[in-house]
Write an enzyme that holds these catalytic residues in place. Structure first.
Site, PDB file in Angstrom:
ATOM      1  N   ARG A 139     -25.159  25.500  41.469  1.00 33.21           N
ATOM      2  CA  ARG A 139     -24.399  24.417  40.827  1.00 33.21           C
ATOM      3  C   ARG A 139     -24.783  23.041  41.374  1.00 33.21           C
ATOM      4  O   ARG A 139     -24.662  22.035  40.674  1.00 33.21           O
ATOM      5  CB  ARG A 139     -22.896  24.633  41.044  1.00 33.21           C
ATOM      6  CG  ARG A 139     -22.302  25.696  40.152  1.00 33.21           C
ATOM      7  CD  ARG A 139     -22.358  25.249  38.692  1.00 33.21           C
ATOM      8  NE  ARG A 139     -21.803  26.283  37.843  1.00 33.21           N
ATOM      9  CZ  ARG A 139     -20.618  26.204  37.237  1.00 33.21           C
ATOM     10  NH1 ARG A 139     -19.878  25.143  37.361  1.00 33.21           N
ATOM     11  NH2 ARG A 139     -20.197  27.192  36.492  1.00 33.21           N
ATOM     12  N   GLY A 171     -11.280  17.044  42.075  1.00 37.81           N
ATOM     13  CA  GLY A 171     -10.386  18.190  41.928  1.00 37.81           C
ATOM     14  C   GLY A 171     -10.465  18.776  40.527  1.00 37.81           C
ATOM     15  O   GLY A 171     -11.267  18.348  39.694  1.00 37.81           O
ATOM     16  N   ASP A 182      -8.766  18.755  37.340  1.00 36.39           N
ATOM     17  CA  ASP A 182      -7.786  18.047  36.498  1.00 36.39           C
ATOM     18  C   ASP A 182      -6.744  17.303  37.328  1.00 36.39           C
ATOM     19  O   ASP A 182      -5.552  17.285  36.981  1.00 36.39           O
ATOM     20  CB  ASP A 182      -7.101  19.031  35.526  1.00 36.39           C
ATOM     21  CG  ASP A 182      -8.109  19.740  34.625  1.00 36.39           C
ATOM     22  OD1 ASP A 182      -9.141  19.127  34.297  1.00 36.39           O
ATOM     23  OD2 ASP A 182      -7.866  20.902  34.260  1.00 36.39           O
ATOM     24  N   ASP A 217     -11.881  13.129  39.117  1.00 34.10           N
ATOM     25  CA  ASP A 217     -12.183  13.077  40.551  1.00 34.10           C
ATOM     26  C   ASP A 217     -12.731  14.443  40.964  1.00 34.10           C
ATOM     27  O   ASP A 217     -13.127  15.229  40.098  1.00 34.10           O
ATOM     28  CB  ASP A 217     -10.952  12.626  41.365  1.00 34.10           C
ATOM     29  CG  ASP A 217      -9.830  13.659  41.345  1.00 34.10           C
ATOM     30  OD1 ASP A 217     -10.027  14.769  40.794  1.00 34.10           O
ATOM     31  OD2 ASP A 217      -8.750  13.361  41.879  1.00 34.10           O
ATOM     32  N   ASN A 229     -11.713  12.346  31.272  1.00 35.26           N
ATOM     33  CA  ASN A 229     -11.655  13.693  30.693  1.00 35.26           C
ATOM     34  C   ASN A 229     -10.372  13.816  29.887  1.00 35.26           C
ATOM     35  O   ASN A 229      -9.349  13.229  30.240  1.00 35.26           O
ATOM     36  CB  ASN A 229     -11.663  14.737  31.816  1.00 35.26           C
ATOM     37  CG  ASN A 229     -11.855  16.159  31.309  1.00 35.26           C
ATOM     38  OD1 ASN A 229     -12.166  16.378  30.125  1.00 35.26           O
ATOM     39  ND2 ASN A 229     -11.679  17.126  32.188  1.00 35.26           N
ATOM     40  N   THR A 230     -10.430  14.551  28.813  1.00 36.13           N
ATOM     41  CA  THR A 230      -9.225  14.830  28.040  1.00 36.13           C
ATOM     42  C   THR A 230      -8.853  16.295  28.211  1.00 36.13           C
ATOM     43  O   THR A 230      -9.714  17.174  28.222  1.00 36.13           O
ATOM     44  CB  THR A 230      -9.411  14.434  26.560  1.00 36.13           C
ATOM     45  OG1 THR A 230      -8.226  14.777  25.851  1.00 36.13           O
ATOM     46  CG2 THR A 230     -10.602  15.098  25.926  1.00 36.13           C
ATOM     47  N   HIS A 231      -7.544  16.539  28.380  1.00 36.79           N
ATOM     48  CA  HIS A 231      -7.066  17.882  28.734  1.00 36.79           C
ATOM     49  C   HIS A 231      -5.878  18.249  27.845  1.00 36.79           C
ATOM     50  O   HIS A 231      -4.982  17.415  27.649  1.00 36.79           O
ATOM     51  CB  HIS A 231      -6.649  17.899  30.207  1.00 36.79           C
ATOM     52  CG  HIS A 231      -6.176  19.237  30.662  1.00 36.79           C
ATOM     53  ND1 HIS A 231      -7.048  20.284  30.904  1.00 36.79           N
ATOM     54  CD2 HIS A 231      -4.938  19.718  30.884  1.00 36.79           C
ATOM     55  CE1 HIS A 231      -6.342  21.346  31.265  1.00 36.79           C
ATOM     56  NE2 HIS A 231      -5.066  21.028  31.258  1.00 36.79           N
TER      57      HIS A 231
HETATM   58  C1  GAR Z   1      -9.786  19.946  23.794  1.00 35.68           C
HETATM   59  O1  GAR Z   1      -8.465  20.334  23.512  1.00 35.68           O
HETATM   60  C2  GAR Z   1      -9.929  19.566  25.246  1.00 35.68           C
HETATM   61  O2  GAR Z   1      -8.802  18.944  25.787  1.00 35.68           O
HETATM   62  C3  GAR Z   1     -10.145  20.910  25.882  1.00 35.68           C
HETATM   63  O3  GAR Z   1     -11.031  21.547  25.023  1.00 35.68           O
HETATM   64  C4  GAR Z   1     -10.733  21.118  23.687  1.00 35.68           C
HETATM   65  C5  GAR Z   1     -12.037  20.730  23.032  1.00 35.68           C
HETATM   66  O4  GAR Z   1     -11.871  20.592  21.654  1.00 35.68           O
HETATM   67  N1  GAR Z   1     -10.647  20.768  27.210  1.00 35.68           N
HETATM   68  C6  GAR Z   1     -10.230  21.525  28.222  1.00 35.68           C
HETATM   69  O5  GAR Z   1      -9.462  22.456  28.093  1.00 35.68           O
HETATM   70  C7  GAR Z   1     -10.819  21.139  29.552  1.00 35.68           C
HETATM   71  N2  GAR Z   1     -10.089  21.718  30.621  1.00 35.68           N
HETATM   72  P1  GAR Z   1     -13.030  19.982  20.773  1.00 35.68           P
HETATM   73  O6  GAR Z   1     -14.339  20.679  21.198  1.00 35.68           O
HETATM   74  O7  GAR Z   1     -12.664  20.311  19.366  1.00 35.68           O
HETATM   75  O8  GAR Z   1     -13.083  18.507  21.025  1.00 35.68           O
END
Ligand code: GAR
Length: 214
Positions: free
Chosen positions: A79, A157, A159, A155, A121-123
Protein backbone atom coordinates in the site's frame (compact mmCIF):
# COMPACT_ATOMS: atom_id res chain seq x y z
CA UNK A 1 0.73 26.45 -16.00
CA UNK A 2 -1.37 29.61 -16.33
CA UNK A 3 -4.57 29.43 -14.29
CA UNK A 4 -7.74 28.83 -16.29
CA UNK A 5 -10.14 31.73 -16.25
CA UNK A 6 -13.88 31.79 -16.83
CA UNK A 7 -15.84 35.04 -16.71
CA UNK A 8 -12.68 36.78 -15.47
CA UNK A 9 -12.46 34.43 -12.46
CA UNK A 10 -9.74 31.85 -11.91
CA UNK A 11 -11.24 28.36 -11.92
CA UNK A 12 -9.97 25.86 -9.39
CA UNK A 13 -8.58 22.61 -10.74
CA UNK A 14 -10.35 19.54 -9.32
CA UNK A 15 -9.17 15.95 -9.46
CA UNK A 16 -11.99 13.55 -8.51
CA UNK A 17 -11.28 9.98 -7.36
CA UNK A 18 -13.94 7.28 -7.72
CA UNK A 19 -14.39 3.53 -7.23
CA UNK A 20 -17.90 2.90 -8.50
CA UNK A 21 -20.96 4.26 -10.22
CA UNK A 22 -19.85 7.89 -9.98
CA UNK A 23 -23.18 9.63 -9.49
CA UNK A 24 -21.50 12.16 -7.18
CA UNK A 25 -18.87 12.71 -9.87
CA UNK A 26 -21.68 13.19 -12.40
CA UNK A 27 -23.23 15.88 -10.21
CA UNK A 28 -19.90 17.72 -10.25
CA UNK A 29 -19.52 17.23 -14.01
CA UNK A 30 -23.00 18.70 -14.49
CA UNK A 31 -22.29 21.64 -12.18
CA UNK A 32 -19.00 22.52 -13.83
CA UNK A 33 -20.23 22.07 -17.41
CA UNK A 34 -23.69 23.65 -17.20
CA UNK A 35 -23.69 26.25 -20.01
CA UNK A 36 -25.57 28.80 -17.88
CA UNK A 37 -24.16 28.40 -14.38
CA UNK A 38 -20.97 26.40 -15.03
CA UNK A 39 -18.78 29.41 -15.87
CA UNK A 40 -19.56 30.93 -12.45
CA UNK A 41 -19.20 27.70 -10.48
CA UNK A 42 -15.50 28.32 -9.92
CA UNK A 43 -14.04 24.92 -10.72
CA UNK A 44 -13.20 22.58 -13.55
CA UNK A 45 -12.57 18.84 -13.30
CA UNK A 46 -9.13 18.32 -14.83
CA UNK A 47 -8.95 14.55 -14.26
CA UNK A 48 -10.79 11.60 -12.77
CA UNK A 49 -8.82 8.80 -11.14
CA UNK A 50 -9.86 5.36 -9.94
CA UNK A 51 -8.45 2.35 -8.13
CA UNK A 52 -10.08 -0.09 -10.58
CA UNK A 53 -10.99 -0.47 -14.27
CA UNK A 54 -14.35 -0.84 -15.91
CA UNK A 55 -16.45 1.26 -13.59
CA UNK A 56 -19.23 3.59 -14.57
CA UNK A 57 -17.44 6.48 -12.84
CA UNK A 58 -14.64 6.28 -15.44
CA UNK A 59 -17.22 5.96 -18.22
CA UNK A 60 -18.91 9.16 -17.05
CA UNK A 61 -15.59 10.99 -17.15
CA UNK A 62 -14.71 9.64 -20.59
CA UNK A 63 -18.09 10.64 -22.02
CA UNK A 64 -17.54 14.14 -20.63
CA UNK A 65 -14.10 14.33 -22.28
CA UNK A 66 -12.24 14.40 -18.95
CA UNK A 67 -8.83 12.65 -18.77
CA UNK A 68 -8.80 9.52 -16.59
CA UNK A 69 -6.20 7.40 -14.85
CA UNK A 70 -6.27 4.13 -12.88
CA UNK A 71 -3.89 3.19 -10.06
CA UNK A 72 -4.66 -0.34 -8.80
CA UNK A 73 -3.34 -1.70 -5.53
CA UNK A 74 -2.76 -5.08 -7.23
CA UNK A 75 -0.04 -3.54 -9.39
CA UNK A 76 2.14 -2.63 -6.41
CA UNK A 77 4.04 -4.63 -3.80
CA UNK A 78 2.31 -2.85 -0.94
CA UNK A 79 0.00 0.00 0.00
CA UNK A 80 2.94 2.34 0.57
CA UNK A 81 4.06 2.07 -3.06
CA UNK A 82 0.46 2.34 -4.27
CA UNK A 83 -0.05 5.48 -2.21
CA UNK A 84 3.07 7.08 -3.72
CA UNK A 85 1.92 6.18 -7.25
CA UNK A 86 -1.58 7.52 -6.60
CA UNK A 87 -0.15 10.76 -5.22
CA UNK A 88 2.14 11.09 -8.28
CA UNK A 89 -0.74 10.53 -10.70
CA UNK A 90 -2.92 13.09 -8.96
CA UNK A 91 -0.03 15.57 -8.73
CA UNK A 92 0.57 15.36 -12.49
CA UNK A 93 -2.79 17.11 -12.95
CA UNK A 94 -1.84 19.95 -10.58
CA UNK A 95 -5.11 20.07 -8.62
CA UNK A 96 -6.13 22.81 -6.24
CA UNK A 97 -8.61 20.45 -4.59
CA UNK A 98 -8.96 16.65 -4.60
CA UNK A 99 -12.46 15.24 -4.17
CA UNK A 100 -12.96 11.63 -3.06
CA UNK A 101 -16.41 10.79 -4.42
CA UNK A 102 -17.09 7.18 -3.57
CA UNK A 103 -13.37 6.33 -3.52
CA UNK A 104 -13.22 3.16 -1.42
CA UNK A 105 -9.55 3.20 -0.42
CA UNK A 106 -7.74 5.01 2.37
CA UNK A 107 -5.09 7.40 1.12
CA UNK A 108 -1.75 7.27 2.96
CA UNK A 109 1.12 9.47 4.12
CA UNK A 110 2.58 10.24 0.67
CA UNK A 111 -0.81 11.34 -0.60
CA UNK A 112 -1.58 13.42 2.48
CA UNK A 113 1.92 14.91 2.38
CA UNK A 114 1.05 16.46 -0.98
CA UNK A 115 -2.69 16.98 -0.64
CA UNK A 116 -3.44 17.05 3.09
CA UNK A 117 -5.82 19.91 3.91
CA UNK A 118 -7.08 20.06 0.35
CA UNK A 119 -8.58 16.58 -0.04
CA UNK A 120 -12.25 16.21 0.83
CA UNK A 121 -14.40 13.10 1.05
CA UNK A 122 -18.13 12.49 1.00
CA UNK A 123 -19.57 9.79 3.26
CA UNK A 124 -23.11 8.34 3.41
CA UNK A 125 -23.76 8.81 7.15
CA UNK A 126 -23.71 11.53 9.79
CA UNK A 127 -20.14 11.16 11.05
CA UNK A 128 -18.85 10.32 13.57
CA UNK A 129 -21.64 7.72 13.37
CA UNK A 130 -21.11 4.82 10.98
CA UNK A 131 -17.63 5.37 9.48
CA UNK A 132 -16.25 2.82 7.00
CA UNK A 133 -17.47 1.26 3.80
CA UNK A 134 -20.96 0.02 4.77
CA UNK A 135 -22.52 3.09 6.38
CA UNK A 136 -26.11 2.73 5.05
CA UNK A 137 -26.21 -0.95 6.11
CA UNK A 138 -24.75 -0.11 9.53
CA UNK A 139 -27.29 2.69 10.07
CA UNK A 140 -30.16 0.41 9.09
CA UNK A 141 -28.95 -2.42 11.32
CA UNK A 142 -28.50 -0.05 14.27
CA UNK A 143 -32.06 1.20 13.82
CA UNK A 144 -31.45 4.94 13.66
CA UNK A 145 -34.40 6.99 12.40
CA UNK A 146 -32.26 9.71 10.85
CA UNK A 147 -28.98 9.29 9.01
CA UNK A 148 -27.50 11.41 6.24
CA UNK A 149 -24.28 12.40 4.53
CA UNK A 150 -21.12 14.20 5.60
CA UNK A 151 -18.51 16.14 3.66
CA UNK A 152 -15.20 16.30 5.48
CA UNK A 153 -11.50 17.05 5.09
CA UNK A 154 -9.49 13.84 4.81
CA UNK A 155 -6.94 13.15 7.54
CA UNK A 156 -5.02 9.99 8.42
CA UNK A 157 -7.94 8.33 10.19
CA UNK A 158 -10.95 6.44 8.87
CA UNK A 159 -13.57 9.15 8.21
CA UNK A 160 -12.29 11.24 11.13
CA UNK A 161 -11.31 14.57 9.54
CA UNK A 162 -12.85 18.00 10.20
CA UNK A 163 -16.47 18.18 9.08
CA UNK A 164 -17.36 20.73 6.38
CA UNK A 165 -21.07 20.04 5.97
CA UNK A 166 -23.76 17.51 6.81
CA UNK A 167 -27.25 16.79 5.55
CA UNK A 168 -29.85 14.70 7.43
CA UNK A 169 -31.91 12.02 5.68
CA UNK A 170 -34.83 10.12 7.31
CA UNK A 171 -34.76 6.33 7.52
CA UNK A 172 -38.14 4.97 6.46
CA UNK A 173 -39.75 1.88 7.99
CA UNK A 174 -39.66 -0.04 4.73
CA UNK A 175 -36.13 0.96 3.71
CA UNK A 176 -33.60 -1.63 2.66
CA UNK A 177 -29.91 -0.83 2.19
CA UNK A 178 -30.39 0.12 -1.44
CA UNK A 179 -33.40 2.43 -1.02
CA UNK A 180 -31.79 4.12 1.96
CA UNK A 181 -28.46 4.61 0.21
CA UNK A 182 -30.15 5.95 -2.93
CA UNK A 183 -32.14 8.50 -0.85
CA UNK A 184 -28.94 9.52 0.97
CA UNK A 185 -27.17 9.97 -2.35
CA UNK A 186 -29.79 12.43 -3.63
CA UNK A 187 -29.05 14.74 -0.69
CA UNK A 188 -25.34 13.91 -0.74
CA UNK A 189 -24.94 15.03 -4.37
CA UNK A 190 -26.63 18.36 -3.68
CA UNK A 191 -24.43 18.92 -0.62
CA UNK A 192 -21.27 18.03 -2.54
CA UNK A 193 -22.03 20.39 -5.42
CA UNK A 194 -22.98 23.24 -3.12
CA UNK A 195 -19.94 22.95 -0.86
CA UNK A 196 -17.28 22.25 -3.49
CA UNK A 197 -18.48 25.42 -5.22
CA UNK A 198 -18.43 27.38 -1.98
CA UNK A 199 -14.96 26.16 -1.05
CA UNK A 200 -13.34 26.93 -4.38
CA UNK A 201 -15.00 30.33 -4.78
CA UNK A 202 -14.01 31.29 -1.24
CA UNK A 203 -10.40 30.19 -1.80
CA UNK A 204 -10.15 31.98 -5.13
CA UNK A 205 -11.68 35.17 -3.75
CA UNK A 206 -8.96 35.24 -1.10
CA UNK A 207 -6.11 34.90 -3.58
CA UNK A 208 -4.51 38.01 -5.08
CA UNK A 209 -5.48 38.63 -8.68
CA UNK A 210 -2.52 37.53 -10.90
CA UNK A 211 -2.26 41.00 -12.42
CA UNK A 212 -2.42 42.75 -9.04
CA UNK A 213 0.44 43.16 -6.56
CA UNK A 214 0.00 40.82 -3.58
C1 GAR B 1 -21.51 7.56 -1.96
O1 GAR B 1 -22.68 7.40 -1.19
C2 GAR B 1 -20.32 7.84 -1.07
O2 GAR B 1 -20.62 8.61 0.05
C3 GAR B 1 -19.92 6.45 -0.67
O3 GAR B 1 -20.01 5.72 -1.85
C4 GAR B 1 -21.11 6.26 -2.61
C5 GAR B 1 -20.62 6.46 -4.02
O4 GAR B 1 -21.69 6.69 -4.88
N1 GAR B 1 -18.61 6.45 -0.11
C6 GAR B 1 -18.29 5.72 0.96
O5 GAR B 1 -19.04 4.93 1.49
C7 GAR B 1 -16.88 5.94 1.44
N2 GAR B 1 -16.70 5.44 2.76
P1 GAR B 1 -21.43 7.15 -6.37
O6 GAR B 1 -20.33 6.23 -6.94
O7 GAR B 1 -22.73 6.95 -7.07
O8 GAR B 1 -21.00 8.58 -6.35
Amino acid sequence: MPPSRQNGRRTARLVVLVSGSGTNLQALIDATSDPTTGPDYGAEIVAVGADRDDIEGLGRAERAGIPTFVVKTSEFDDRVDWDVALADSVASHEPDLVVLAGFMKLVGPAFLGLFGGRTINTHPALLPSFPGTSAPRDALEYGVKVTGATLFVVDDGVDTGPIIAQVPVPVLDDDDVETLHERIKVSERAMLVEWVGRLVREAVDHQPHPEEPS
